[in-house]
Motif scaffolding. Structure first.
Motif, PDB file in Angstrom:
ATOM      1  N   ARG A  92      31.856  29.298  33.662  1.00  0.00           N
ATOM      2  CA  ARG A  92      33.296  29.555  33.805  1.00  0.00           C
ATOM      3  C   ARG A  92      33.622  30.874  33.121  1.00  0.00           C
ATOM      4  NH1 ARG A  92      38.248  25.662  31.727  1.00  0.00           N
ATOM      5  NH2 ARG A  92      39.906  27.155  32.207  1.00  0.00           N
ATOM      6  N   GLN A  93      34.427  31.689  33.807  1.00  0.00           N
ATOM      7  CA  GLN A  93      34.764  33.001  33.251  1.00  0.00           C
ATOM      8  C   GLN A  93      36.137  33.442  33.752  1.00  0.00           C
ATOM      9  OE1 GLN A  93      31.531  35.782  33.413  1.00  0.00           O
ATOM     10  NE2 GLN A  93      32.880  37.550  33.276  1.00  0.00           N
ATOM     11  N   ILE A  94      36.760  34.327  32.991  1.00  0.00           N
ATOM     12  CA  ILE A  94      38.004  34.986  33.388  1.00  0.00           C
ATOM     13  C   ILE A  94      37.693  36.466  33.541  1.00  0.00           C
ATOM     14  CG2 ILE A  94      40.374  35.572  32.729  1.00  0.00           C
ATOM     15  CD1 ILE A  94      40.369  32.984  31.013  1.00  0.00           C
ATOM     16  N   VAL A  95      38.089  37.051  34.679  1.00  0.00           N
ATOM     17  CA  VAL A  95      37.935  38.494  34.882  1.00  0.00           C
ATOM     18  C   VAL A  95      39.257  39.079  35.353  1.00  0.00           C
ATOM     19  CG1 VAL A  95      35.471  38.281  35.439  1.00  0.00           C
ATOM     20  CG2 VAL A  95      37.141  38.415  37.287  1.00  0.00           C
ATOM     21  N   ARG A  96      39.410  40.363  35.124  1.00  0.00           N
ATOM     22  CA  ARG A  96      40.623  41.070  35.544  1.00  0.00           C
ATOM     23  C   ARG A  96      40.663  41.211  37.061  1.00  0.00           C
ATOM     24  NH1 ARG A  96      43.662  43.476  32.059  1.00  0.00           N
ATOM     25  NH2 ARG A  96      44.178  45.252  33.376  1.00  0.00           N
ATOM     26  N   ASP A  97      41.860  41.467  37.576  1.00  0.00           N
ATOM     27  CA  ASP A  97      42.065  41.681  39.013  1.00  0.00           C
ATOM     28  C   ASP A  97      41.484  43.033  39.414  1.00  0.00           C
ATOM     29  OD1 ASP A  97      44.096  39.552  40.238  1.00  0.00           O
ATOM     30  OD2 ASP A  97      44.752  39.951  38.190  1.00  0.00           O
ATOM     31  N   GLU A  98      40.173  43.115  39.441  1.00  0.00           N
ATOM     32  CA  GLU A  98      39.482  44.346  39.811  1.00  0.00           C
ATOM     33  C   GLU A  98      38.288  43.983  40.685  1.00  0.00           C
ATOM     34  OE1 GLU A  98      38.604  46.075  36.020  1.00  0.00           O
ATOM     35  OE2 GLU A  98      40.711  46.523  35.605  1.00  0.00           O
ATOM     36  N   VAL A  99      38.204  44.613  41.850  1.00  0.00           N
ATOM     37  CA  VAL A  99      37.154  44.290  42.820  1.00  0.00           C
ATOM     38  C   VAL A  99      35.761  44.336  42.190  1.00  0.00           C
ATOM     39  CG1 VAL A  99      36.042  45.034  44.971  1.00  0.00           C
ATOM     40  CG2 VAL A  99      38.539  44.869  44.846  1.00  0.00           C
ATOM     41  N   PRO A 100      35.378  45.397  41.460  1.00  0.00           N
ATOM     42  CA  PRO A 100      34.011  45.419  40.904  1.00  0.00           C
ATOM     43  C   PRO A 100      33.726  44.250  39.950  1.00  0.00           C
ATOM     44  CG  PRO A 100      34.974  47.615  40.821  1.00  0.00           C
ATOM     45  CD  PRO A 100      36.080  46.666  41.196  1.00  0.00           C
ATOM     46  N   ALA A 101      34.698  43.859  39.139  1.00  0.00           N
ATOM     47  CA  ALA A 101      34.496  42.758  38.189  1.00  0.00           C
ATOM     48  C   ALA A 101      34.340  41.425  38.922  1.00  0.00           C
ATOM     49  CB  ALA A 101      35.655  42.685  37.205  1.00  0.00           C
ATOM     50  N   ILE A 102      35.162  41.207  39.934  1.00  0.00           N
ATOM     51  CA  ILE A 102      35.080  39.964  40.716  1.00  0.00           C
ATOM     52  C   ILE A 102      33.745  39.916  41.455  1.00  0.00           C
ATOM     53  CG2 ILE A 102      36.100  38.650  42.618  1.00  0.00           C
ATOM     54  CD1 ILE A 102      38.819  40.047  41.821  1.00  0.00           C
ATOM     55  N   GLN A 103      33.382  41.005  42.098  1.00  0.00           N
ATOM     56  CA  GLN A 103      32.125  41.039  42.850  1.00  0.00           C
ATOM     57  C   GLN A 103      30.913  40.871  41.945  1.00  0.00           C
ATOM     58  OE1 GLN A 103      32.287  44.609  45.258  1.00  0.00           O
ATOM     59  NE2 GLN A 103      33.249  43.485  46.944  1.00  0.00           N
ATOM     60  N   GLY A 147      44.675  35.867  42.229  1.00  0.00           N
ATOM     61  CA  GLY A 147      44.461  37.123  42.916  1.00  0.00           C
ATOM     62  C   GLY A 147      44.469  37.048  44.428  1.00  0.00           C
ATOM     63  N   THR A 148      45.011  35.968  44.994  1.00  0.00           N
ATOM     64  CA  THR A 148      45.010  35.805  46.451  1.00  0.00           C
ATOM     65  C   THR A 148      46.360  36.111  47.093  1.00  0.00           C
ATOM     66  OG1 THR A 148      45.561  33.449  46.343  1.00  0.00           O
ATOM     67  CG2 THR A 148      43.209  34.034  46.374  1.00  0.00           C
ATOM     68  N   GLY A 149      47.289  36.606  46.304  1.00  0.00           N
ATOM     69  CA  GLY A 149      48.627  36.893  46.831  1.00  0.00           C
ATOM     70  C   GLY A 149      48.715  38.254  47.495  1.00  0.00           C
ATOM     71  N   GLY A 172      50.011  44.378  44.665  1.00  0.00           N
ATOM     72  CA  GLY A 172      49.012  45.426  44.587  1.00  0.00           C
ATOM     73  C   GLY A 172      47.794  45.068  43.764  1.00  0.00           C
ATOM     74  N   ARG A 173      47.964  44.210  42.765  1.00  0.00           N
ATOM     75  CA  ARG A 173      46.841  43.815  41.905  1.00  0.00           C
ATOM     76  C   ARG A 173      46.065  42.622  42.466  1.00  0.00           C
ATOM     77  NH1 ARG A 173      44.295  46.659  38.813  1.00  0.00           N
ATOM     78  NH2 ARG A 173      43.921  45.033  37.284  1.00  0.00           N
ATOM     79  N   ASP A 174      46.548  41.972  43.508  1.00  0.00           N
ATOM     80  CA  ASP A 174      45.865  40.820  44.098  1.00  0.00           C
ATOM     81  C   ASP A 174      44.741  41.298  45.009  1.00  0.00           C
ATOM     82  OD1 ASP A 174      47.459  38.836  42.886  1.00  0.00           O
ATOM     83  OD2 ASP A 174      48.991  39.044  44.433  1.00  0.00           O
ATOM     84  N   VAL A 175      43.504  41.276  44.502  1.00  0.00           N
ATOM     85  CA  VAL A 175      42.375  41.839  45.251  1.00  0.00           C
ATOM     86  C   VAL A 175      41.217  40.852  45.431  1.00  0.00           C
ATOM     87  CG1 VAL A 175      42.920  44.221  44.608  1.00  0.00           C
ATOM     88  CG2 VAL A 175      41.374  42.865  43.161  1.00  0.00           C
ATOM     89  N   THR A 176      41.432  39.578  45.135  1.00  0.00           N
ATOM     90  CA  THR A 176      40.344  38.613  45.267  1.00  0.00           C
ATOM     91  C   THR A 176      39.790  38.548  46.692  1.00  0.00           C
ATOM     92  OG1 THR A 176      41.153  37.332  43.383  1.00  0.00           O
ATOM     93  CG2 THR A 176      39.658  36.208  44.896  1.00  0.00           C
ATOM     94  N   PRO A 177      40.627  38.452  47.736  1.00  0.00           N
ATOM     95  CA  PRO A 177      40.060  38.409  49.092  1.00  0.00           C
ATOM     96  C   PRO A 177      39.235  39.654  49.430  1.00  0.00           C
ATOM     97  CG  PRO A 177      42.305  37.612  49.133  1.00  0.00           C
ATOM     98  CD  PRO A 177      42.073  38.202  47.766  1.00  0.00           C
ATOM     99  N   GLU A 178      39.685  40.814  49.001  1.00  0.00           N
ATOM    100  CA  GLU A 178      38.929  42.045  49.257  1.00  0.00           C
ATOM    101  C   GLU A 178      37.582  42.007  48.555  1.00  0.00           C
ATOM    102  OE1 GLU A 178      43.055  42.677  50.319  1.00  0.00           O
ATOM    103  OE2 GLU A 178      42.185  41.911  48.476  1.00  0.00           O
ATOM    104  N   ALA A 179      37.562  41.490  47.333  1.00  0.00           N
ATOM    105  CA  ALA A 179      36.301  41.371  46.597  1.00  0.00           C
ATOM    106  C   ALA A 179      35.362  40.395  47.298  1.00  0.00           C
ATOM    107  CB  ALA A 179      36.573  40.929  45.157  1.00  0.00           C
TER     108      ALA A 179
END
Length: 181
Positions: A49-60, A80-82, A85-92
């Motif tokens: 389990r981890q928490i990461v910032r709304d940033e594509v490289p960190a999620i990926q 991050g699914t909304g 501008g900071r919601d980038v989970t789907p893109e990641a």
């Protein structure tokens, strides 16, 4: 009609959780806490389990690390699914998915519509597969996590669920990798 076939064995799956947030910490990650509790109550194991910032490289990076770990069967993210501008989970997720599970997002929004109406159109919840690992992205609210787990994932990750479930497909998820190798 769907049901649990009690004559079949229950096979627990290993699940990694990811909270995507610029503002959450371990002390106030209600959605992650909620998912971890429900997963455990249903007999599965949260192995990371981890928490990461709304940033594509960190999620990926987290997703790729989990995909590479043979002890992890499923990754479930929250947040991050909304549409902001900071919601980038789907893109990641799109950057690592091999196959999308279109029905997951469609079903999530259909079920959500019954509870929150047209506001569900703002959700970009999604599911897919990469490297033989299931990946699911849920919205960041505890209610959405509850709906995603209790109404969809708890059933599809139960090896006894009929007429079919995702667990019975796990041994075949890497066929293309073996054939290519």
């Amino acid at each position: 009609m769907s049901r649990l076939d009690e004559s079949k064995p229950f096979l627990p799956v290993n699940i990694a959780l990811l909270t995507v947030s610029d503002s959450r910490s371990a002390a106030d990650d209600r959605s992650g806490d909620s998912l971890e509790k429900m997963i455990g109550e249903d007999g599965h194991r949260v192995v990371r389990r981890q928490i990461v910032r709304d940033e594509v490289p960190a999620i990926q990076a987290y997703l790729k690390d989990c995909i590479a770990d043979p002890a992890i069967d499923v990754v479930i993210s929250t947040g991050g699914t909304g549409l902001t501008g900071r919601d980038v989970t789907p893109e990641a997720f799109e950057g690592v998915l091999e196959k999308r599970i279109e029905g997951f997002g469609e079903l999530f929004r259909w079920l959500s519509f019954q509870k929150i109406g047209t506001s569900t159109m703002q959700s970009r919840a999604l599911g897919g597969v990469a490297g033989g690992t299931y990946l699911f992205a849920l919205p960041g609210s505890p209610g959405a996590c509850k709906d995603g787990w209790q109404d969809i994932l708890r059933w599809q990750l139960d090896s006894r669920y009929r007429p079919c479930n995702l667990v019975e497909l796990m041994p075949r998820l890497k066929e293309h990798l073996v054939a290519a190798g």
